[in-house]
Design a protein around this motif. Structure first.
Motif, mmCIF file in Angstrom:
data_model
loop_
_atom_site.group_PDB
_atom_site.id
_atom_site.type_symbol
_atom_site.label_atom_id
_atom_site.label_comp_id
_atom_site.label_asym_id
_atom_site.label_seq_id
_atom_site.Cartn_x
_atom_site.Cartn_y
_atom_site.Cartn_z
ATOM 1 N N ASP A 134 -1.870 27.066 37.648
ATOM 2 C CA ASP A 134 -2.087 25.502 38.043
ATOM 3 C C ASP A 134 -3.073 24.678 37.148
ATOM 4 O O ASP A 134 -3.986 24.145 37.366
ATOM 5 N N LEU A 178 1.604 28.031 23.512
ATOM 6 C CA LEU A 178 0.475 27.840 24.265
ATOM 7 C C LEU A 178 -0.805 28.000 23.300
ATOM 8 O O LEU A 178 -1.583 26.743 23.456
ATOM 9 N N THR A 199 -2.839 22.694 32.915
ATOM 10 C CA THR A 199 -2.118 22.229 31.610
ATOM 11 C C THR A 199 -2.958 23.119 30.634
ATOM 12 O O THR A 199 -4.008 23.083 30.652
ATOM 13 N N PRO A 200 -2.120 22.994 29.553
ATOM 14 C CA PRO A 200 -2.662 23.612 28.196
ATOM 15 C C PRO A 200 -3.966 22.652 27.936
ATOM 16 O O PRO A 200 -5.000 22.942 27.393
ATOM 17 N N GLU A 258 -1.219 24.774 20.982
ATOM 18 C CA GLU A 258 -1.380 23.657 21.714
ATOM 19 C C GLU A 258 -2.986 23.766 22.097
ATOM 20 O O GLU A 258 -3.784 22.622 21.882
#
Length: 699
Positions: free
Chosen positions: A139, A181, A141-142, A184
């Motif tokens: 849950d 991932l 985000t990057p 980012e």
């Protein structure tokens, strides 16, 4: 020994399993690993989860943590320093001689412990640890994860840029695009892009490791066990809540499935029994709403319902039961070492300890430490206890002094001697609701003076002191205590709670005199900064030392720092750095620096340095590039008493820093002065300092 502190970035990141998994991964590298959970995670009386599994599964002799109730009480009452000293003591107990790495697990974050994040940072700092951040890919985000790691890194990074060992990401989805991932994250986080916070591992989600035993489910739901079967061995990997007809659910009756059904669903019960008898190891069969099958159906299925198939019953409806099961914690019960064993191996297999290699195997440079305040205090008390010295307190009926003496006896810090009439001391103790311990020595000055008259006359015969004059001077308990020290009847003296510095120091100069090779008496304060202990000298004795005297003060202060576990890097302070300024005051500091280098080439010293150039690494590199001291100083020598005293008090009061001292240097035997505003703890630590100094006396 190196210490790694594992800290969570938010709630539910798998902190405990990661800490123990890292310990296992390090053991696989041939390192001798110890484990510490400084503060218990919950208020439960049962052993802390991490400590239990460290002992039973990882086979590490972890000490019991400080109970959470005790820690919270100390924090709420301003006793953080005492808490930290207790943590240091636990760390020493956890890591015996020969330990390579101590893995310390911080407090997991929750809605109930808003203090835990800041407390973890203080724990890491006082344990002299490098921090491993533990986060989760659930849950988030990057972009949010990058911010989370960046903020946490700032919290645990020390002022010199050190303090970060790496990070671990847990609960990664199996379809994770690892390259995308990391690209980012690095594009959004400076600490990740620079390599300052290396990735130590990404641990994927594994439903099998989260699978509880059927017995655990029964305990959680407070279920009635109708047939235990293999409830202690079978694991629930899926839950089937019956709503549709059996043909439409049969494909869900797989190994590890817990079948949740009302007792009147005979078709489901018979299907579960048939599946079991055909060899499918179901996790169990659970009747809801307090129901049971008809006797005829139960008789028909008895072979299955009385065998290894666990059969349970709950009072709640199927819907509510399913809701409760969805909320079941993933916490591993203490009697399930098999699950934890598999979990630790799974995590250890996925951790990369290579980024830690240089950090763990490199020896400390010259044995140098950034000694944090709690470690300084802890080691101070331990050394004082080992010394077992007799310390006289001339202000024997002063309330703070009485309380400090009692504490020293109770903690075995020293053998204090109170100079006062015993009845007066008892009155002072009673007024504070204190009980005088048996080991506290109280001596009435009236009964002592006569024995020191002749020795004092002998010591001061060069000054023409007569017996009546000596007897009159001995009316002053500070003079009397100093004579006791001069004659070797005690090992040290502490005064100043009500007397001035001059009243304490003058008798010492007259009767104790300076140590061999010491040209003067000076003083230092131990400044207990947030990250490390610094030494300030001279801030109490010499008003305006010349270059030679300033060099003497610096050498004495450096030796004192080393004696108390601080690697001396001596900064000779001035209002200019290097060749940037001129003037008589600057020239004095330059000359003093030259003298020190000539007399003590073993010392790291530089000057003149401005305070910021001496203490802040970035400023030091800019103003004095290549200096072994600039930006890293541990001993700060002020050019005069005005500067030193003003600075120490400004730092002490403005930054809320504890200043231990002044500790006098250069006397033949230890005499130490107190501030008249000294707290009880200040007196206790000064007594401890004096006891340690007494072990270093050279006659």
């Amino acid at each position: 020994m190196k210490t790694l502190f594992l800290a969570p970035t938010r709630n539910g990141v798998g902190l405990s399993s990661t800490a123990l998994g890292l310990a296992r991964a390090l053991e696989r590298q041939g390192l001798k690993v110890a484990f510490l959970k400084p503060i218990a995670q919950t208020h439960e009386a049962a052993p802390d989860d991490s400590v239990h599994f460290a002992r039973t599964v990882a086979h590490l002799s972890a000490p019991d943590p400080i109970p959470l109730t005790v820690a919270e009480e100390q924090l709420s009452q301003g006793g953080e320093e005492e808490l930290m000293e207790n943590v240091i003591a636990l760390a020493r107990a956890a890591a015996p001689e020969g330990t390579d790495v101590l893995v310390a697990e911080g407090l997991a974050l929750s809605d109930r412990n808003g203090y835990a994040g800041a407390l973890n940072a203080r724990l890491a700092r006082n344990l002299e640890a490098d921090t491993v951040l533990v986060s989760s890919l659930v849950d988030v985000t990057p972009a949010a994860l990058a911010d989370e790691l960046e903020i946490a890194a700032q919290q645990y990074r020390r002022s010199d840029g050190s303090g970060l060992a790496g990070f671990v990401l847990n609960f990664a989805p199996r379809e994770l695009d690892f390259g995308g991932l990391m690209a980012e994250l690095r594009s959004r986080s400076r600490v990740l892009a620079s390599g300052e916070l290396p990735l130590l591992g990404i641990v994927a989600q594994n439903p099998e490791l989260a699978a509880p035993r059927t017995l655990d489910v029964a305990r959680y739901l407070n279920a009635e066990i109708l047939n235990e079967g293999d409830a202690a061995r079978r694991r629930v990997t899926s839950t089937v809540v019956t709503a549709r007809s059996v043909p439409r659910m049969a494909h869900l009756f797989v190994p590890g499935a817990l079948i949740v059904t009302p007792g009147d669903r005979e078709d489901v019960i018979m299907a579960a029994a048939l599946g079991h008898l055909s060899g499918t190891p179901l996790a169990g069969l659970m009747y809801t709403s307090g129901s049971a099958p008809e006797e005829s159906i139960e008789a028909l299925c008895r072979a299955a319902l009385t065998s290894s198939l666990p059969v349970l019953r709950v009072q709640t409806s199927s819907y509510l039961t399913a809701t409760h099961l969805s909320q079941m914690t993933t916490r591993v019960p203490h009697d399930d070492p098999e699950r934890m064993e598999r979990m630790l191996d799974f995590i250890a297999d996925r951790l990369d300890t290579v980024p830690l290699g240089a950090r763990l195997h490199a020896p400390d440079a010259g044995g140098e430490r950034r000694l944090p305040p709690s470690a300084f205090r802890y080691e101070l008390i331990q050394k004082a206890r080992a010394a077992g010295k007799r310390i006289v307190l001339p202000e024997g009926d002063e309330p703070r002094t009485v309380k400090a003496a009692i504490r020293c006896v109770e903690k075995g810090i020293a053998r204090p001697v109170l100079l006062a009439h015993p009845d007066r001391v008892r009155q002072v103790a009673a007024a504070q609701n204190l009980e005088l311990p048996d080991g506290l020595e109280i001596l009435d000055p009236e009964t002592l003076r006569a024995r020191y008259v002749a020795p004092m006359v002998e010591l001061r015969k060069g000054k023409g002191l007569t017996a009546p004059q000596a007897e009159a001077q001995l009316e002053d308990t500070v003079v009397l205590g100093t004579m006791m020290l001069a004659q070797g009847d005690v090992d040290g003296l502490v005064s100043g709670a009500v007397h001035t510095t001059a009243n304490t120091v003058r008798p010492a100069l007259q009767l104790i005199k300076t140590a061999p090779g010491a040209a003067l008496v000076s003083s230092v304060f131990f400044m207990l900064m947030p990250e490390q202990v610094l030494v300030y000298g001279d801030a109490a004795i010499n008003p305006n030392p010349n270059a030679q005297e300033l060099a003497d003060i610096a050498i004495q202060s450096a030796d004192s720092a080393r004696a108390f576990g601080i690697t001396p890097r001596v900064a000779m302070l001035s209002y200019s750095t290097g060749e940037s300024g001129t003037g008589e005051d600057v020239e004095k500091v330059k000359e003093a620096t030259r003298i020190i280098r000539e007399r003590r080439p073993d010392l790291m010293v530089d000057g003149p340095l401005q305070y910021d150039a001496a203490s802040v690494q970035s400023v030091g590199q800019s103003k004095a590039p290549g200096s072994p001291v600039a930006g890293r100083a541990t001993v700060f020598i002020f050019p005069d008493l005005n500067t030193g005293n003003t600075t120490y008090k400004a730092v002490q009061r403005s930054a809320g820093v504890v200043a231990v001292g002044p500790m006098l240097q250069g006397l033949r035997k230890p005499v130490n002065d107190l501030s008249r505003g000294a707290l009880v703890d200040d007196i206790v630590y000064t007594i401890a300092l004096t006891a340690i100094q007494a072990t270093q006396v050279v006659e």
